[in-house]
Design a protein around this motif. Sequence first.
Motif, PDB file in Angstrom:
ATOM      1  N   THR A  58     -37.503  18.985 -35.031  1.00  0.00           N
ATOM      2  CA  THR A  58     -37.557  17.546 -35.292  1.00  0.00           C
ATOM      3  C   THR A  58     -38.525  16.797 -34.394  1.00  0.00           C
ATOM      4  OG1 THR A  58     -35.680  17.219 -33.806  1.00  0.00           O
ATOM      5  CG2 THR A  58     -35.179  17.479 -36.130  1.00  0.00           C
ATOM      6  N   GLY A  59     -38.990  17.463 -33.341  1.00  0.00           N
ATOM      7  CA  GLY A  59     -39.949  16.828 -32.438  1.00  0.00           C
ATOM      8  C   GLY A  59     -39.327  15.965 -31.355  1.00  0.00           C
ATOM      9  N   LEU A  60     -37.999  15.976 -31.245  1.00  0.00           N
ATOM     10  CA  LEU A  60     -37.329  15.137 -30.243  1.00  0.00           C
ATOM     11  C   LEU A  60     -37.150  15.849 -28.907  1.00  0.00           C
ATOM     12  CD1 LEU A  60     -34.520  13.230 -32.172  1.00  0.00           C
ATOM     13  CD2 LEU A  60     -36.425  12.228 -30.931  1.00  0.00           C
ATOM     14  N   GLY A  61     -37.205  17.178 -28.915  1.00  0.00           N
ATOM     15  CA  GLY A  61     -36.994  17.920 -27.674  1.00  0.00           C
ATOM     16  C   GLY A  61     -35.524  18.210 -27.440  1.00  0.00           C
ATOM     17  N   GLY A  62     -35.247  19.228 -26.619  1.00  0.00           N
ATOM     18  CA  GLY A  62     -33.878  19.676 -26.415  1.00  0.00           C
ATOM     19  C   GLY A  62     -33.033  18.764 -25.550  1.00  0.00           C
ATOM     20  N   GLY A  63     -33.667  17.962 -24.685  1.00  0.00           N
ATOM     21  CA  GLY A  63     -32.934  17.115 -23.748  1.00  0.00           C
ATOM     22  C   GLY A  63     -32.023  16.105 -24.415  1.00  0.00           C
ATOM     23  N   VAL A  64     -32.411  15.640 -25.611  1.00  0.00           N
ATOM     24  CA  VAL A  64     -31.611  14.613 -26.297  1.00  0.00           C
ATOM     25  C   VAL A  64     -30.256  15.155 -26.762  1.00  0.00           C
ATOM     26  CG1 VAL A  64     -33.650  13.352 -27.074  1.00  0.00           C
ATOM     27  CG2 VAL A  64     -32.649  15.069 -28.563  1.00  0.00           C
ATOM     28  N   ILE A  65     -30.134  16.482 -26.858  1.00  0.00           N
ATOM     29  CA  ILE A  65     -28.863  17.094 -27.236  1.00  0.00           C
ATOM     30  C   ILE A  65     -28.145  17.674 -26.024  1.00  0.00           C
ATOM     31  CG2 ILE A  65     -27.824  19.052 -28.475  1.00  0.00           C
ATOM     32  CD1 ILE A  65     -28.439  16.834 -30.331  1.00  0.00           C
ATOM     33  N   ILE A  66     -28.906  18.307 -25.134  1.00  0.00           N
ATOM     34  CA  ILE A  66     -28.280  19.045 -24.029  1.00  0.00           C
ATOM     35  C   ILE A  66     -27.589  18.101 -23.037  1.00  0.00           C
ATOM     36  CG2 ILE A  66     -30.234  19.180 -22.398  1.00  0.00           C
ATOM     37  CD1 ILE A  66     -27.822  22.026 -23.390  1.00  0.00           C
ATOM     38  N   ILE A  67     -28.149  16.920 -22.802  1.00  0.00           N
ATOM     39  CA  ILE A  67     -27.511  15.993 -21.852  1.00  0.00           C
ATOM     40  C   ILE A  67     -26.182  15.463 -22.395  1.00  0.00           C
ATOM     41  CG2 ILE A  67     -27.754  13.773 -20.643  1.00  0.00           C
ATOM     42  CD1 ILE A  67     -30.708  14.412 -20.266  1.00  0.00           C
ATOM     43  N   PRO A  68     -26.106  15.004 -23.659  1.00  0.00           N
ATOM     44  CA  PRO A  68     -24.785  14.629 -24.210  1.00  0.00           C
ATOM     45  C   PRO A  68     -23.810  15.804 -24.242  1.00  0.00           C
ATOM     46  CG  PRO A  68     -26.538  13.690 -25.549  1.00  0.00           C
ATOM     47  CD  PRO A  68     -27.196  14.629 -24.590  1.00  0.00           C
ATOM     48  N   LEU A  69     -24.310  17.024 -24.528  1.00  0.00           N
ATOM     49  CA  LEU A  69     -23.430  18.206 -24.544  1.00  0.00           C
ATOM     50  C   LEU A  69     -22.784  18.423 -23.177  1.00  0.00           C
ATOM     51  CD1 LEU A  69     -22.353  20.940 -25.738  1.00  0.00           C
ATOM     52  CD2 LEU A  69     -24.466  21.974 -24.914  1.00  0.00           C
ATOM     53  N   LEU A  70     -23.601  18.359 -22.134  1.00  0.00           N
ATOM     54  CA  LEU A  70     -23.101  18.601 -20.783  1.00  0.00           C
ATOM     55  C   LEU A  70     -22.170  17.484 -20.306  1.00  0.00           C
ATOM     56  CD1 LEU A  70     -26.357  19.932 -19.042  1.00  0.00           C
ATOM     57  CD2 LEU A  70     -24.314  21.261 -19.599  1.00  0.00           C
ATOM     58  N   THR A  71     -22.540  16.234 -20.595  1.00  0.00           N
ATOM     59  CA  THR A  71     -21.757  15.099 -20.081  1.00  0.00           C
ATOM     60  C   THR A  71     -20.523  14.805 -20.934  1.00  0.00           C
ATOM     61  OG1 THR A  71     -23.244  13.575 -21.255  1.00  0.00           O
ATOM     62  CG2 THR A  71     -23.706  14.002 -18.936  1.00  0.00           C
ATOM     63  N   LEU A  72     -20.719  14.661 -22.243  1.00  0.00           N
ATOM     64  CA  LEU A  72     -19.606  14.310 -23.130  1.00  0.00           C
ATOM     65  C   LEU A  72     -18.717  15.511 -23.422  1.00  0.00           C
ATOM     66  CD1 LEU A  72     -21.500  12.081 -25.754  1.00  0.00           C
ATOM     67  CD2 LEU A  72     -20.102  11.296 -23.839  1.00  0.00           C
ATOM     68  N   GLY A  73     -19.345  16.685 -23.625  1.00  0.00           N
ATOM     69  CA  GLY A  73     -18.582  17.874 -24.027  1.00  0.00           C
ATOM     70  C   GLY A  73     -17.983  18.661 -22.882  1.00  0.00           C
ATOM     71  N   LEU A  74     -18.715  18.776 -21.772  1.00  0.00           N
ATOM     72  CA  LEU A  74     -18.279  19.651 -20.680  1.00  0.00           C
ATOM     73  C   LEU A  74     -17.951  18.907 -19.388  1.00  0.00           C
ATOM     74  CD1 LEU A  74     -20.849  22.544 -21.300  1.00  0.00           C
ATOM     75  CD2 LEU A  74     -18.419  22.538 -21.875  1.00  0.00           C
ATOM     76  N   GLY A  75     -18.123  17.586 -19.394  1.00  0.00           N
ATOM     77  CA  GLY A  75     -17.722  16.785 -18.244  1.00  0.00           C
ATOM     78  C   GLY A  75     -18.601  16.943 -17.013  1.00  0.00           C
ATOM     79  N   VAL A  76     -19.855  17.370 -17.203  1.00  0.00           N
ATOM     80  CA  VAL A  76     -20.791  17.518 -16.087  1.00  0.00           C
ATOM     81  C   VAL A  76     -21.292  16.134 -15.669  1.00  0.00           C
ATOM     82  CG1 VAL A  76     -23.033  18.476 -15.376  1.00  0.00           C
ATOM     83  CG2 VAL A  76     -21.491  19.823 -16.813  1.00  0.00           C
ATOM     84  N   ASP A  77     -21.436  15.906 -14.363  1.00  0.00           N
ATOM     85  CA  ASP A  77     -21.995  14.646 -13.866  1.00  0.00           C
ATOM     86  C   ASP A  77     -23.382  14.422 -14.471  1.00  0.00           C
ATOM     87  OD1 ASP A  77     -23.873  13.246 -11.717  1.00  0.00           O
ATOM     88  OD2 ASP A  77     -21.828  12.559 -11.334  1.00  0.00           O
ATOM     89  N   ILE A  78     -23.654  13.195 -14.905  1.00  0.00           N
ATOM     90  CA  ILE A  78     -24.888  12.918 -15.645  1.00  0.00           C
ATOM     91  C   ILE A  78     -26.143  13.216 -14.812  1.00  0.00           C
ATOM     92  CG2 ILE A  78     -25.042  10.449 -15.038  1.00  0.00           C
ATOM     93  CD1 ILE A  78     -25.975  10.022 -18.008  1.00  0.00           C
ATOM     94  N   HIS A  79     -26.083  13.053 -13.503  1.00  0.00           N
ATOM     95  CA  HIS A  79     -27.246  13.331 -12.665  1.00  0.00           C
ATOM     96  C   HIS A  79     -27.568  14.829 -12.638  1.00  0.00           C
ATOM     97  CE1 HIS A  79     -26.011   9.332 -10.965  1.00  0.00           C
ATOM     98  NE2 HIS A  79     -27.296   9.141 -11.139  1.00  0.00           N
ATOM     99  N   TYR A  80     -26.520  15.677 -12.638  1.00  0.00           N
ATOM    100  CA  TYR A  80     -26.723  17.127 -12.680  1.00  0.00           C
ATOM    101  C   TYR A  80     -27.214  17.561 -14.061  1.00  0.00           C
ATOM    102  CZ  TYR A  80     -24.550  17.696  -8.108  1.00  0.00           C
ATOM    103  OH  TYR A  80     -24.286  17.639  -6.765  1.00  0.00           O
ATOM    104  N   ALA A  81     -26.723  16.881 -15.109  1.00  0.00           N
ATOM    105  CA  ALA A  81     -27.189  17.177 -16.473  1.00  0.00           C
ATOM    106  C   ALA A  81     -28.666  16.834 -16.623  1.00  0.00           C
ATOM    107  CB  ALA A  81     -26.363  16.379 -17.483  1.00  0.00           C
ATOM    108  N   ILE A  82     -29.072  15.703 -16.053  1.00  0.00           N
ATOM    109  CA  ILE A  82     -30.482  15.292 -16.086  1.00  0.00           C
ATOM    110  C   ILE A  82     -31.348  16.283 -15.310  1.00  0.00           C
ATOM    111  CG2 ILE A  82     -32.106  13.531 -15.258  1.00  0.00           C
ATOM    112  CD1 ILE A  82     -29.946  11.428 -15.951  1.00  0.00           C
TER     113      ILE A  82
END
Length: 278
Positions: free
Chosen positions: A24-48
């Motif tokens: 889609t041209g958006l890159g993986g970060g747009v999915i992986i950060i919500p996955l880590l933060t919303l799905g797995l409870g990882v701190d957003i700074h570590y997800a970034i």
Amino acid sequence: MSVLVFTLIVLVGAFLAGFLGSLTGLGGGVIIIPLLTLGLGVDIHYAIGASIISVIATSTGSAAAYVKEGLTNMRIGMFLEIATTVGAILGAVIAVYLNAGYVAVIFGCILIFSSLMTLKKKVDHSTLEYTSKGAKFFKLNGSYPVNGVETPYAVKNVAGGFFMMLFAGTLSGLLGIGSGALKVIAMDNIMRLPFKVSTTTSNFMMGVTAAASAVVYLHRGQIDPGIAMPVCIGVLIGATVGAKVLVKAKTDKLKIVFAVVVTILAVQMIYKGLTGGF
């Protein structure tokens, strides 16, 4: 949850993120950060921090192929990297002191903007009618292959593109994503580069931009190898597979579905950010 299960979930999620992001041209970060933060409870700074490492890996892998094909304008890329690198360091420093909820809200807004840009019909703005004094001074005009024939193009509004790149770099450092949508706006709409050149040159620049902000996150101890390693491997493999599928696949319908999914994730990020969920 055990370390092994966590790693496998992140690895599979990162693969899907890289695969769909590549299509889609958006890159993986747009999915992986919500996955880590919303799905797995990882701190957003570590997800970034983990996402930034994956951006470096994917950009480095694909950029080499585009340079070899003669699509990337390296002079423009290296010139604009001055702006994106300064912006990335600034964004990473801001992220350190900014409340996680505010980061989530900004991230959600950029996600919605990026998904809308994905659905927008691509128009080639390139022209040879005139070029700016800045482009002549820095020798930024170039050519790229079209059906085996080198086609020249002229560069416009260098200053406008430079300042837009400064903004894009700041968001990249702050949010851990490539900010490809903003970079393409800078080169495609403002500087009037051919779409293929703006896209490939943007990809060439992402790795350098991400590396600049990664130094700040690494210094703060916010790049955890246990998270960054499976994210990096998964996104890299997914993006490679996605690039091969992209040649044969029709992605118009997929882009619509993906944009809807990303928008839903963005709304959740904004909601949790505003309600103190981070």
